[in-house]
Design a protein around this motif. Structure first.
Motif, PDB file in Angstrom:
ATOM      1  N   PHE A 720      25.549   8.637  98.168  1.00  0.00           N
ATOM      2  CA  PHE A 720      24.986   7.333  97.810  1.00  0.00           C
ATOM      3  C   PHE A 720      23.720   7.506  96.973  1.00  0.00           C
ATOM      4  CE2 PHE A 720      22.010   3.849  98.758  1.00  0.00           C
ATOM      5  CZ  PHE A 720      22.729   2.793  98.232  1.00  0.00           C
ATOM      6  N   GLN A 721      22.834   8.414  97.395  1.00  0.00           N
ATOM      7  CA  GLN A 721      21.633   8.660  96.610  1.00  0.00           C
ATOM      8  C   GLN A 721      21.972   9.233  95.240  1.00  0.00           C
ATOM      9  OE1 GLN A 721      19.693  11.204  99.504  1.00  0.00           O
ATOM     10  NE2 GLN A 721      18.259   9.571 100.086  1.00  0.00           N
ATOM     11  N   GLY A 722      22.993  10.087  95.182  1.00  0.00           N
ATOM     12  CA  GLY A 722      23.435  10.577  93.886  1.00  0.00           C
ATOM     13  C   GLY A 722      23.969   9.470  93.001  1.00  0.00           C
ATOM     14  N   THR A 723      24.671   8.519  93.611  1.00  0.00           N
ATOM     15  CA  THR A 723      25.182   7.384  92.843  1.00  0.00           C
ATOM     16  C   THR A 723      24.041   6.561  92.262  1.00  0.00           C
ATOM     17  OG1 THR A 723      27.115   7.293  94.312  1.00  0.00           O
ATOM     18  CG2 THR A 723      26.657   5.356  92.954  1.00  0.00           C
ATOM     19  N   VAL A 724      22.966   6.413  93.015  1.00  0.00           N
ATOM     20  CA  VAL A 724      21.801   5.674  92.517  1.00  0.00           C
ATOM     21  C   VAL A 724      21.231   6.347  91.274  1.00  0.00           C
ATOM     22  CG1 VAL A 724      19.431   4.995  93.058  1.00  0.00           C
ATOM     23  CG2 VAL A 724      21.228   4.689  94.767  1.00  0.00           C
ATOM     24  N   LEU A 725      21.075   7.670  91.328  1.00  0.00           N
ATOM     25  CA  LEU A 725      20.538   8.387  90.171  1.00  0.00           C
ATOM     26  C   LEU A 725      21.458   8.252  88.957  1.00  0.00           C
ATOM     27  CD1 LEU A 725      19.235  11.698  91.807  1.00  0.00           C
ATOM     28  CD2 LEU A 725      17.913   9.695  91.124  1.00  0.00           C
ATOM     29  N   VAL A 726      22.765   8.375  89.173  1.00  0.00           N
ATOM     30  CA  VAL A 726      23.710   8.273  88.049  1.00  0.00           C
ATOM     31  C   VAL A 726      23.706   6.864  87.470  1.00  0.00           C
ATOM     32  CG1 VAL A 726      26.140   8.432  87.407  1.00  0.00           C
ATOM     33  CG2 VAL A 726      25.153  10.152  88.920  1.00  0.00           C
ATOM     34  N   MET A 727      23.655   5.850  88.332  1.00  0.00           N
ATOM     35  CA  MET A 727      23.647   4.471  87.845  1.00  0.00           C
ATOM     36  C   MET A 727      22.382   4.165  87.052  1.00  0.00           C
ATOM     37  SD  MET A 727      26.422   3.003  88.420  1.00  0.00           S
ATOM     38  CE  MET A 727      27.920   3.220  89.370  1.00  0.00           C
ATOM     39  N   VAL A 728      21.248   4.644  87.513  1.00  0.00           N
ATOM     40  CA  VAL A 728      20.008   4.437  86.765  1.00  0.00           C
ATOM     41  C   VAL A 728      20.099   5.124  85.406  1.00  0.00           C
ATOM     42  CG1 VAL A 728      17.536   4.948  86.723  1.00  0.00           C
ATOM     43  CG2 VAL A 728      18.598   4.125  88.825  1.00  0.00           C
ATOM     44  N   TYR A 729      20.696   6.305  85.376  1.00  0.00           N
ATOM     45  CA  TYR A 729      20.864   7.010  84.101  1.00  0.00           C
ATOM     46  C   TYR A 729      21.723   6.200  83.137  1.00  0.00           C
ATOM     47  CZ  TYR A 729      22.390  10.580  80.775  1.00  0.00           C
ATOM     48  OH  TYR A 729      22.692  11.262  79.632  1.00  0.00           O
ATOM     49  N   PHE A 730      22.826   5.627  83.616  1.00  0.00           N
ATOM     50  CA  PHE A 730      23.683   4.829  82.738  1.00  0.00           C
ATOM     51  C   PHE A 730      22.998   3.538  82.310  1.00  0.00           C
ATOM     52  CE2 PHE A 730      27.294   7.296  84.660  1.00  0.00           C
ATOM     53  CZ  PHE A 730      27.705   7.866  83.468  1.00  0.00           C
ATOM     54  N   ILE A 731      22.146   2.976  83.159  1.00  0.00           N
ATOM     55  CA  ILE A 731      21.380   1.790  82.753  1.00  0.00           C
ATOM     56  C   ILE A 731      20.439   2.141  81.605  1.00  0.00           C
ATOM     57  CG2 ILE A 731      19.590   0.182  83.512  1.00  0.00           C
ATOM     58  CD1 ILE A 731      20.916   0.160  86.257  1.00  0.00           C
ATOM     59  N   LEU A 732      19.783   3.295  81.703  1.00  0.00           N
ATOM     60  CA  LEU A 732      18.911   3.727  80.616  1.00  0.00           C
ATOM     61  C   LEU A 732      19.712   3.986  79.340  1.00  0.00           C
ATOM     62  CD1 LEU A 732      16.451   6.136  82.483  1.00  0.00           C
ATOM     63  CD2 LEU A 732      16.029   3.800  81.708  1.00  0.00           C
ATOM     64  N   LEU A 733      20.923   4.527  79.496  1.00  0.00           N
ATOM     65  CA  LEU A 733      21.770   4.732  78.310  1.00  0.00           C
ATOM     66  C   LEU A 733      22.126   3.397  77.657  1.00  0.00           C
ATOM     67  CD1 LEU A 733      24.302   7.573  79.216  1.00  0.00           C
ATOM     68  CD2 LEU A 733      22.125   7.723  78.019  1.00  0.00           C
ATOM     69  N   ALA A 734      22.381   2.378  78.485  1.00  0.00           N
ATOM     70  CA  ALA A 734      22.675   1.053  77.931  1.00  0.00           C
ATOM     71  C   ALA A 734      21.469   0.501  77.176  1.00  0.00           C
ATOM     72  CB  ALA A 734      23.084   0.105  79.059  1.00  0.00           C
ATOM     73  N   VAL A 735      20.273   0.761  77.708  1.00  0.00           N
ATOM     74  CA  VAL A 735      19.062   0.323  77.008  1.00  0.00           C
ATOM     75  C   VAL A 735      18.952   1.014  75.652  1.00  0.00           C
ATOM     76  CG1 VAL A 735      16.548   0.314  77.099  1.00  0.00           C
ATOM     77  CG2 VAL A 735      17.859  -0.227  79.153  1.00  0.00           C
ATOM     78  N   TYR A 736      19.195   2.314  75.618  1.00  0.00           N
ATOM     79  CA  TYR A 736      19.144   3.042  74.352  1.00  0.00           C
ATOM     80  C   TYR A 736      20.245   2.590  73.400  1.00  0.00           C
ATOM     81  CZ  TYR A 736      15.600   6.450  75.754  1.00  0.00           C
ATOM     82  OH  TYR A 736      14.431   7.051  76.110  1.00  0.00           O
ATOM     83  N   PHE A 737      21.401   2.220  73.943  1.00  0.00           N
ATOM     84  CA  PHE A 737      22.525   1.813  73.091  1.00  0.00           C
ATOM     85  C   PHE A 737      22.196   0.519  72.343  1.00  0.00           C
ATOM     86  CE2 PHE A 737      26.512  -0.454  72.356  1.00  0.00           C
ATOM     87  CZ  PHE A 737      27.261   0.513  71.696  1.00  0.00           C
ATOM     88  N   PHE A 738      21.572  -0.425  73.030  1.00  0.00           N
ATOM     89  CA  PHE A 738      21.284  -1.713  72.406  1.00  0.00           C
ATOM     90  C   PHE A 738      19.911  -1.752  71.738  1.00  0.00           C
ATOM     91  CE2 PHE A 738      24.397  -2.788  75.745  1.00  0.00           C
ATOM     92  CZ  PHE A 738      25.346  -3.412  74.960  1.00  0.00           C
ATOM     93  N   ALA A 739      19.151  -0.664  71.860  1.00  0.00           N
ATOM     94  CA  ALA A 739      17.836  -0.638  71.218  1.00  0.00           C
ATOM     95  C   ALA A 739      17.994  -0.490  69.712  1.00  0.00           C
ATOM     96  CB  ALA A 739      17.001   0.511  71.778  1.00  0.00           C
ATOM     97  N   PRO A 740      17.135  -1.145  68.919  1.00  0.00           N
ATOM     98  CA  PRO A 740      17.207  -0.970  67.458  1.00  0.00           C
ATOM     99  C   PRO A 740      16.799   0.433  67.063  1.00  0.00           C
ATOM    100  CG  PRO A 740      15.261  -2.246  68.077  1.00  0.00           C
ATOM    101  CD  PRO A 740      16.070  -2.070  69.331  1.00  0.00           C
ATOM    102  N   SER A 741      17.273   0.854  65.928  1.00  0.00           N
ATOM    103  CA  SER A 741      16.943   2.192  65.445  1.00  0.00           C
ATOM    104  C   SER A 741      15.460   2.284  65.119  1.00  0.00           C
ATOM    105  CB  SER A 741      17.769   2.523  64.205  1.00  0.00           C
ATOM    106  OG  SER A 741      19.149   2.515  64.508  1.00  0.00           O
ATOM    107  N   PRO A 742      14.916   3.503  65.128  1.00  0.00           N
ATOM    108  CA  PRO A 742      13.491   3.660  64.796  1.00  0.00           C
ATOM    109  C   PRO A 742      13.190   3.130  63.402  1.00  0.00           C
ATOM    110  CG  PRO A 742      14.378   5.681  65.737  1.00  0.00           C
ATOM    111  CD  PRO A 742      15.541   4.776  65.492  1.00  0.00           C
ATOM    112  N   SER A 743      11.983   2.639  63.231  1.00  0.00           N
ATOM    113  CA  SER A 743      11.583   2.095  61.929  1.00  0.00           C
ATOM    114  C   SER A 743      11.621   3.194  60.875  1.00  0.00           C
ATOM    115  CB  SER A 743      10.174   1.506  62.020  1.00  0.00           C
ATOM    116  OG  SER A 743       9.248   2.495  62.427  1.00  0.00           O
ATOM    117  N   GLY A 744      12.176   2.851  59.727  1.00  0.00           N
ATOM    118  CA  GLY A 744      12.259   3.822  58.641  1.00  0.00           C
ATOM    119  C   GLY A 744      13.543   4.600  58.622  1.00  0.00           C
ATOM    120  N   CYS A 745      14.418   4.404  59.605  1.00  0.00           N
ATOM    121  CA  CYS A 745      15.691   5.130  59.661  1.00  0.00           C
ATOM    122  C   CYS A 745      16.845   4.213  59.283  1.00  0.00           C
ATOM    123  CB  CYS A 745      15.929   5.692  61.065  1.00  0.00           C
ATOM    124  SG  CYS A 745      14.746   6.976  61.519  1.00  0.00           S
TER     125      CYS A 745
END
Length: 745
Positions: A720-745
């Motif tokens: 269960f604790q491992g699932t929490v870590l994996v889920m938080v990681y995928f949430i962060l990946l979703a944040v990076y996926f929908f984040a705009p690209s860095p300025s100038g790129c």
């Protein structure tokens, strides 16, 4: 090695006599209070068994019970029963390792040392008698008749029929027709007709060599016919039967066969062999085809007999050449060639294809940049495996100083090679996107190794083990260094937030009032105000200071864990060996061979990294996915796949401490070694890389480190604790996926 005379080491009887654990075992005992009370019964003096924290290395872990020297061979049962609940003081944090030989024991010991690469696979050949029946079957030759083969109608056998059996059988029928047409090849035509039925469904059938009257010369030629087949037992060198003996080579039928029949069938079996080998689970089919092309098709037809095997005919008279029961075996992922896992062997040709295609087809006439980038990235995986295997082999066969130097020098070579080549290309093109991609990859490696690697190991290990324990003291050392390193890496970024000037690209008044609210876009803190006084006078010296302090802290951590406080990783090499173990080490790779492979793999890694950075530009410019997401996922985690596999294997064997240490050590090396090396590189070769990260990188990294330390506080975990870590990681990946690209790129 601990002995009875060690000062400060008190042992008490902790359990009744139990069988010694298998070789390669290592467990860490959980402390139980036994400091009170006198020491009772010298006959019960022995090492305690591991109780709570089962840290299995190589699947067989245990704190082996053996008596001190000079004690009687038997002990009073009542004594052990009386103190069965007590645990000796020396086993509080002691890890006892038992291996087949000294080299393997040294490798196991290095796994528990801070700063050393954790390696699961054996660096020496395991004794054949110590292997399981499943592994023995993988390396067995296809000439063994079993007492009961069971039903031959299995999914793997049907898969063989659909993939290879039908067209291979049809090809034999066509070759048989050609042989009959030539008249002189009629004997081989009859043989091909029989083999057509055999290769259509070879399961439960046997190919035998029939004994026929021979001349003395032919009898001598028949000595030593057995040959090794793809890793099978070593045998005498094979010689074709049709090339020796009583002038058989001069027969016209043989000439017709070698010109018209054998080349086509050998080519077909070669294709089957390669395809089945690449599929891994069908390696028995590869062995079958290799034996057919190298042995069966080169024997005279009169000496071959194809028949269906019946249980009443066991054992058969005469030599059995081929006898196959199963076309597929799911355990072939354990198969190794000269100590190299079969997956790494199969991916090695991919490296050659990538290098040839990348440097020969420079104008992209055959393939595009996306294909070349993908191939270059996939080629990094087997090269990372070979580098890890070489480092583990050299460290296991050398002293501590050499092992430490090799691990510090080549431990991060995979990531640094890619980062440096990307920064060089970005500097030449004047494109700052490459620097942002490198920062994303660094952050992705940090977040992935802190959340995803230990979380995935907890989930997979928790499926087999209800609760897993680990050495919280060693994890605490890595966590403290991780806190320090993250704070040091992001200190210049926080400094720029406090003292930098906020500059926005575009602002709009949303209230139509000059004193109202403004909505601004593309805002960042400018450090180059007043001719860059803030950056060059304050931020840059801070970056250089941090880049000096972080490696110094890493060296202090090494000195702390490996010199002054070795009891945290107290490794004890037991002198108790299981019966049948061989103490002489037969290493897969010698030190010189491992060094050559390490250097060649590093050169190939540099070439693949150069190709990856050369062809990543179209992906960054044309892709709709954020560059942040590409950096934190593909570029960050692909080079770490061998480490992830090692962590999963450790977790499955209830050795979660090493699984956690794999992620922590990589994360610490990213902050304390890789980033300072990149900063040092920019001094000699100016690039666009600055130690100023985006807010998203800062928040994701700090939150991941805090969450990891909260999970690891109690020294135990579950799925269960491992699932929490994996889920938080995928949430962060979703944040990076929908984040705009860095300025100038």
């Amino acid at each position: 090695m601990a002995t009875d005379g060690e000062p400060g080491r008190r042992r008490r009887c902790c359990a009744q006599d139990t069988p010694a654990a298998p070789a390669g075992a290592a467990k860490v005992a959980d402390p139980r209070g036994d400091s009170d009370g006198p020491r009772r019964g010298s006959l019960c003096e022995r090492h305690c068994a591991a109780i709570n924290n089962a840290q299995a290395d190589l699947g067989e872990l245990g704190c082996h019970l053996h008596r001190p020297r000079g004690t009687p061979a038997t002990s009073t049962p009542s004594c052990c029963q009386q103190h069965s609940e007590e645990v000796c003081e020396s086993c509080v944090v002691k890890t006892t390792l038992t291996a087949e030989n000294a080299v393997e024991a040294n490798k196991l010991s290095n796994n528990y040392k801070f700063g050393f690469k954790k390696w699961k696979s054996h660096v020496t050949a395991r004794p054949w008698e110590d292997r399981s029946e499943i592994v023995k079957e993988l390396y067995s030759d296809l000439n063994i008749i079993r007492a009961s083969g069971g039903s031959s109608l299995t999914c793997g056998n049907v898969l063989y029929l659909l993939l290879f059996g039908w067209w291979l059988s049809l090809l034999y029928v066509l070759v048989a027709a050609v042989m009959f047409i030539t008249v002189m090849g009629a004997p081989y035509g009859r043989l091909c007709w029989d083999l057509a039925g055999y290769f259509l469904w070879p399961f439960g059938k046997v190919i035998q060599k029939v004994e026929v009257p021979k001349s003395p010369q032919a009898s001598e030629a028949s000595v030593g016919e057995s040959s090794a087949l793809l890793g099978g037992p070593t045998a005498l060198r094979w010689r074709p039967r049709c090339w020796v003996g009583t002038g058989y080579w001069h027969h016209a039928s043989t000439a017709v066969w070698l010109c018209l029949g054998y080349p086509l069938l050998a080519l077909a079996h070669g294709l089957v062999c390669v395809a089945a080998w690449l599929l891994i689970v069908l390696i028995p089919v590869a062995k079958l085809s290799a034996r057919a092309a190298s042995r069966v098709l080169l024997l005279p037809p009169r000496r071959l007999l194809v028949r269906r095997l019946r249980m009443t005919e066991v054992p058969l008279e005469g030599e059995v050449i081929l006898c196959c029961y199963r076309a597929a075996n799911p355990y072939y992922y354990k198969y190794a060639v000269d100590g190299i896992n079969v997956f790494a062997v199969n991916l090695l040709p991919l490296v050659l294809v990538t290098l040839v295609l990348g440097y020969v087809d420079s104008p992209n006439r055959l393939t595009g940049s996306a294909v070349k980038f993908t191939l270059a990235l996939l080629s990094i995986m087997p090269l990372s495996y070979y580098i890890g295997m070489a480092i583990a082999s050299i460290s296991a066969q050398s002293n501590f100083a050499v092992g430490a130097v090799v691990n510090a020098t080549f431990g991060s070579i995979t990531e640094l090679t890619f980062y440096i080549t990307a920064l060089i290309k970005g500097s030449r093109e004047g494109n700052r996107c490459y620097a942002e991609v490198v920062k994303s990859a660094l952050t992705g490696t940090l977040v992935g190794c802190v959340l995803f690697v230990p979380g995935l190991c907890m989930v997979i290990g928790g499926i087999r083990h209800q609760e897993q324990r680990f050495n919280s003291r060693s994890a605490g050392v890595s966590s403290a260094l991780l806190f320090l390193s993250v704070g040091g890496v992001f200190a210049p970024t926080l400094f720029s937030k406090v003292y930098g000037k906020l500059v926005c690209g575009e602002c709009h008044n949303v209230t139509q009032n000059p004193l109202g609210h403004y909505l601004c876009h593309n805002c960042h803190f400018d450090l180059m105000d007043n001719n860059g006084t803030l950056y060059y006078s304050h931020v840059q010296p801070l970056v250089y200071t941090v880049s000096i302090l972080l490696p110094a802290a890493y060296l202090i951590g090494l000195f702390f864990t490996l010199k002054t406080h070795t009891h945290i990783y107290d490794i004890h090499i037991s002198d108790c060996h299981m019966p049948g173990h061989h103490h002489s080490a037969v290493v897969h790779w010698s030190r010189w061979r491992a060094l050559v492979i390490l250097l060649l793999s590093t050169l190939c890694m540099s070439a693949c990294a150069d190709l990856a950075t050369e062809h990543i530009s179209p992906i960054l410019t044309n892709s709709t996915i954020s560059q942040y997401f590409i950096g934190v996922t593909v570029l960050a985690m692909v080079p770490e796949l061998p480490e992830i596999v090692n962590g999963i294997q450790f977790a499955l064997q209830n050795n979660l401490s090493l699984s956690i240490e794999i992620g922590n050590c990589i994360a610490v090396q990213v902050c304390m070694l890789q980033i300072p090396i990149l900063v040092l590189f920019t001094i000699f070769y100016p690039t666009n890389f600055t130690l100023i990260f985006s807010d998203l990188h800062v928040y994701a990294s700090m939150f991941s480190v805090v969450l990891m330390n909260y999970i690891f506080m109690d020294g135990k975990c579950d799925y269960f604790q491992g699932t929490v870590l994996v889920m938080v990681y995928f949430i962060l990946l979703a944040v990076y996926f929908f984040a705009p690209s860095p300025s100038g790129c």
